[in-house]
Write a protein that holds these residues in place. Structure first.
Motif, PDB file in Angstrom:
ATOM      1  N   PRO A   1      17.556   8.489  38.866  1.00 20.42           N
ATOM      2  CA  PRO A   1      16.664   7.293  39.897  1.00 20.42           C
ATOM      3  C   PRO A   1      16.758   5.749  39.210  1.00 20.42           C
ATOM      4  CG  PRO A   1      15.447   9.335  39.698  1.00 20.42           C
ATOM      5  CD  PRO A   1      16.597   9.563  38.727  1.00 20.42           C
ATOM      6  N   GLY A   2      16.984   6.011  37.782  1.00 27.86           N
ATOM      7  CA  GLY A   2      17.006   4.945  37.213  1.00 27.86           C
ATOM      8  C   GLY A   2      18.410   4.245  37.095  1.00 27.86           C
ATOM      9  N   MET A   3      19.227   4.967  37.495  1.00 24.03           N
ATOM     10  CA  MET A   3      20.803   4.331  37.596  1.00 24.03           C
ATOM     11  C   MET A   3      21.414   4.040  39.229  1.00 24.03           C
ATOM     12  SD  MET A   3      21.958   3.939  34.645  1.00 24.03           S
ATOM     13  CE  MET A   3      23.786   4.062  34.821  1.00 24.03           C
ATOM     14  N   ARG A   4      20.381   3.504  39.895  1.00 24.86           N
ATOM     15  CA  ARG A   4      20.645   3.425  41.423  1.00 24.86           C
ATOM     16  C   ARG A   4      21.556   2.016  41.387  1.00 24.86           C
ATOM     17  NH1 ARG A   4      15.626   2.318  40.684  1.00 24.86           N
ATOM     18  NH2 ARG A   4      14.836   0.515  41.393  1.00 24.86           N
ATOM     19  N   ALA A   5      22.127   1.765  42.506  1.00 22.15           N
ATOM     20  CA  ALA A   5      22.923   0.693  42.796  1.00 22.15           C
ATOM     21  C   ALA A   5      22.000  -0.501  42.633  1.00 22.15           C
ATOM     22  CB  ALA A   5      23.738   0.754  43.996  1.00 22.15           C
ATOM     23  N   GLY A   6      22.436  -1.607  41.906  1.00 21.16           N
ATOM     24  CA  GLY A   6      21.518  -2.747  41.968  1.00 21.16           C
ATOM     25  C   GLY A   6      20.305  -2.756  41.384  1.00 21.16           C
ATOM     26  N   ALA A   7      20.162  -1.607  40.536  1.00 17.33           N
ATOM     27  CA  ALA A   7      18.690  -1.395  39.911  1.00 17.33           C
ATOM     28  C   ALA A   7      18.397  -2.490  38.674  1.00 17.33           C
ATOM     29  CB  ALA A   7      18.802  -0.017  39.236  1.00 17.33           C
ATOM     30  N   TYR A   8      19.434  -3.124  38.113  1.00 21.04           N
ATOM     31  CA  TYR A   8      19.051  -4.012  36.968  1.00 21.04           C
ATOM     32  C   TYR A   8      19.554  -5.499  37.437  1.00 21.04           C
ATOM     33  CZ  TYR A   8      18.728   0.421  34.711  1.00 21.04           C
ATOM     34  OH  TYR A   8      18.240   1.574  34.373  1.00 21.04           O
ATOM     35  N   SER A   9      18.817  -6.319  36.902  1.00 18.87           N
ATOM     36  CA  SER A   9      18.924  -7.752  37.161  1.00 18.87           C
ATOM     37  C   SER A   9      19.719  -8.353  35.948  1.00 18.87           C
ATOM     38  CB  SER A   9      17.718  -8.446  37.457  1.00 18.87           C
ATOM     39  OG  SER A   9      16.892  -8.458  36.301  1.00 18.87           O
ATOM     40  N   TRP A  10      19.851  -9.695  36.073  1.00 21.37           N
ATOM     41  CA  TRP A  10      20.644 -10.674  35.120  1.00 21.37           C
ATOM     42  C   TRP A  10      20.264 -10.227  33.624  1.00 21.37           C
ATOM     43  CZ3 TRP A  10      25.053 -12.908  35.271  1.00 21.37           C
ATOM     44  CH2 TRP A  10      25.516 -13.734  34.476  1.00 21.37           C
ATOM     45  N   MET A  11      18.869 -10.208  33.474  1.00 14.91           N
ATOM     46  CA  MET A  11      18.559 -10.481  32.044  1.00 14.91           C
ATOM     47  C   MET A  11      17.844  -8.699  31.685  1.00 14.91           C
ATOM     48  SD  MET A  11      18.878 -13.198  30.963  1.00 14.91           S
ATOM     49  CE  MET A  11      17.721 -13.528  29.652  1.00 14.91           C
ATOM     50  N   SER A  12      18.663  -7.789  32.154  1.00 18.90           N
ATOM     51  CA  SER A  12      18.140  -6.583  31.999  1.00 18.90           C
ATOM     52  C   SER A  12      19.053  -5.568  30.992  1.00 18.90           C
ATOM     53  CB  SER A  12      18.079  -5.654  33.310  1.00 18.90           C
ATOM     54  OG  SER A  12      17.089  -6.436  34.381  1.00 18.90           O
TER      55      SER A  12
ATOM     56  N   ALA B   1      18.904  -5.089  27.701  1.00 25.45           N
ATOM     57  CA  ALA B   1      18.118  -4.255  26.633  1.00 25.45           C
ATOM     58  C   ALA B   1      17.695  -2.905  27.668  1.00 25.45           C
ATOM     59  CB  ALA B   1      16.990  -4.906  26.085  1.00 25.45           C
ATOM     60  N   LYS B   2      17.220  -3.249  28.716  1.00 25.53           N
ATOM     61  CA  LYS B   2      16.639  -2.047  29.516  1.00 25.53           C
ATOM     62  C   LYS B   2      17.695  -1.014  29.762  1.00 25.53           C
ATOM     63  CE  LYS B   2      14.025  -1.101  33.798  1.00 25.53           C
ATOM     64  NZ  LYS B   2      13.533  -1.606  34.972  1.00 25.53           N
ATOM     65  N   ALA B   3      18.896  -1.613  30.437  1.00 25.30           N
ATOM     66  CA  ALA B   3      19.937  -0.747  30.694  1.00 25.30           C
ATOM     67  C   ALA B   3      20.394   0.206  29.524  1.00 25.30           C
ATOM     68  CB  ALA B   3      20.857  -1.756  31.116  1.00 25.30           C
ATOM     69  N   ILE B   4      20.369  -0.693  28.361  1.00 29.53           N
ATOM     70  CA  ILE B   4      20.920   0.256  27.066  1.00 29.53           C
ATOM     71  C   ILE B   4      19.890   1.425  26.857  1.00 29.53           C
ATOM     72  CG2 ILE B   4      21.285  -0.082  24.431  1.00 29.53           C
ATOM     73  CD1 ILE B   4      21.959  -2.847  25.295  1.00 29.53           C
ATOM     74  N   GLU B   5      18.750   1.356  27.086  1.00 26.60           N
ATOM     75  CA  GLU B   5      17.797   2.320  26.690  1.00 26.60           C
ATOM     76  C   GLU B   5      17.835   3.261  27.790  1.00 26.60           C
ATOM     77  OE1 GLU B   5      15.496   2.724  24.315  1.00 26.60           O
ATOM     78  OE2 GLU B   5      16.525   1.155  23.352  1.00 26.60           O
ATOM     79  N   ARG B   6      18.367   2.994  29.036  1.00 23.70           N
ATOM     80  CA  ARG B   6      18.506   4.110  30.048  1.00 23.70           C
ATOM     81  C   ARG B   6      19.743   4.581  29.711  1.00 23.70           C
ATOM     82  NH1 ARG B   6      15.434   5.989  33.409  1.00 23.70           N
ATOM     83  NH2 ARG B   6      14.422   3.891  34.122  1.00 23.70           N
ATOM     84  N   LEU B   7      20.673   4.128  29.086  1.00 23.77           N
ATOM     85  CA  LEU B   7      21.615   4.898  28.763  1.00 23.77           C
ATOM     86  C   LEU B   7      21.568   5.972  27.691  1.00 23.77           C
ATOM     87  CD1 LEU B   7      24.540   2.195  28.478  1.00 23.77           C
ATOM     88  CD2 LEU B   7      24.883   4.150  29.912  1.00 23.77           C
TER      89      LEU B   7
END
Length: 414
Positions: A13-24, A26-32
């Motif tokens: 659910p946290g890796m859906r298309a368009g889930a992250y904005s321009w400044m995200s 750090a959040k994406a790294i944590e999700r990984l």
């Protein structure tokens, strides 16, 4: 026969298309990180499902991260690190040929859809992921004619997204002559592709040719992209031939890596356990320069005489020296006293980031504490007077030093 995965992946659910904005980023790294942890946990009991989790993650990386600013490089490094960490899960999974064929098609499409080459680690080892020779050959042949045509055309440029996975499959299928012939067609030779040719030569026992093939890329006027990887490849060949000292000199020292000077030393000590660690440190200082910056490495390695040499150099950081004088005041008081004096000298000369006269006071306190333990207070005071009488560029630091000396004199007289 591997069955269909029934694991419900929490990361999806946290890796859906368009889930992250321009400044995200750090959040994406944590999700990984959380996705990787989940997949590796499942791998302990259900390796086939874990492999399908890797594929599901790979398929979602570009759609989810497409809009994130990647200019800092942090997200790209995190994706690279995560995929390399998970690749063994995918390669080693006990899947039969039909299941693995399905996985390869899914990964191939994900690579084709990838907008910034996030999935390069997967393309690099696509042949290993294939496992079965028939699958290696299938994907090697898929775009081979197109690659030959594109790389033979030196008048125009066109990028073939599946080029890397094709090279990987040719390598793993043992089609070395075809691989080398294909690479020879290219106008521009970079390690990103040429590593497959070098490895092909090495796997045929043509060590000398492999070394020359890779080393030729290091002789470019500009430092070649992938310099460190090329040097490590050449180093591996020489070490394998028992030519460790040559490998160390030609490729080990120039390719040392680490975020700190101490990490650089530890990197080489680990790679060359038969070479004296002190010699390695001395060689690093000689080849890398900035001797004062190596103080912490020499101190931590317990080469205190060498650390004192570093402490005397202009590049040494006063703050680092002051902390060392504090930490060693009891266990190595003579060393601590000399380090404190070097710190004071640097501060008087105006060195040190955001230094203040309070640093002088602290350094003097550590000097006197250490010299008291070795019964050399008189010597320490004499050294302080010598520094106070010398030329210095920082007036405020000098005033603080003289005030501290006056305070000691008053205490002694009292």
């Amino acid at each position: 026969m591997a069955g269909k995965s029934v694991h419900k992946w929490a990361f999806k659910p946290g890796m859906r298309a368009g889930a992250y904005s321009w400044m995200s980023s750090a959040k994406a790294i944590e999700r990984l990180k959380s996705a990787s942890s989940e997949i590796r946990a499942v791998a302990r009991t259900d390796p086939t499902s874990a492999a399908e989790g890797v594929i599901a993650l790979a398929q979602r990386i570009w759609p989810a991260f497409e809009h994130i600013d990647t200019s800092s490089g942090a997200l790209g490094n995190a994706v690279d690190r995560t995929l390399k960490e998970l690749l063994p899960v995918l390669i080693d999974a006990p899947a039969d040929e039909p299941i693995r064929a399905k996985w390869l098609e899914q990964l191939r499409q994900a690579i084709l859809d990838d907008g910034v080459d996030y999935l390069a680690p997967i393309a690099d080892r696509f042949g290993q992921i294939a496992v079965f020779p028939a699958l290696m050959n299938l994907h090697a042949d898929r775009d081979l004619d197109m690659l030959e045509a594109v790389w033979s055309d030196h008048a125009s440029f066109a990028h073939v997204t599946t080029g890397t996975l094709t090279l990987s499959c040719l390598l793993e299928a043992g089609r070395y002559d075809e691989l080398l012939a294909l690479l020879a067609r290219k106008k521009t030779h970079i390690w990103f592709d040429e590593k497959f040719g070098a490895e092909a030569l090495l796997r045929q026992g043509r060590d000398g040719e492999a070394l020359a093939y890779a080393e030729a890329l290091l002789k470019d006027d500009r430092r070649q992209w992938g310099y460190f990887e090329i040097a490590r490849f050449c180093e591996r060949i020489l070490v394998g031939q028992g030519r460790e000292e040559e490998a160390y000199r030609r490729f080990g020292l120039p390719s040392v890596s680490g975020n700190t000077y101490l990490a650089m030393w530890r990197d080489l000590v680990k790679r060359y356990p038969d070479i004296d660690p002190r010699k390695i440190l001395e060689d690093l200082i000689e080849t890398q320069g900035s001797k004062g910056k190596w103080f912490a490495a020499a101190k931590t390695a317990k080469y205190l005489d060498l650390a004192l040499e570093c402490a005397a150099e202009p590049e040494a950081t006063p703050g680092t020296l002051i902390r060392a004088a504090r930490d060693f005041a009891i266990k190595e008081p003579a060393f601590a006293a000399h380090v404190a004096l070097h710190a004071i000298a640097h501060l008087l000369a105006g060195r040190g980031y955001d230094a203040s006269p309070l640093d002088i006071a602290e350094a003097v306190d550590h000097l006197m504490a250490a010299s008291t333990r070795i019964d050399r207070v008189g010597w320490a005071t004499q050294e302080l007077r010598r520094l106070a009488a010398s030329m210095a560029s920082d007036v405020h630091m000098m005033q603080q030093l003289r005030a501290r000396i006056a305070a000691f004199d008053a205490f002694s007289e009292g």
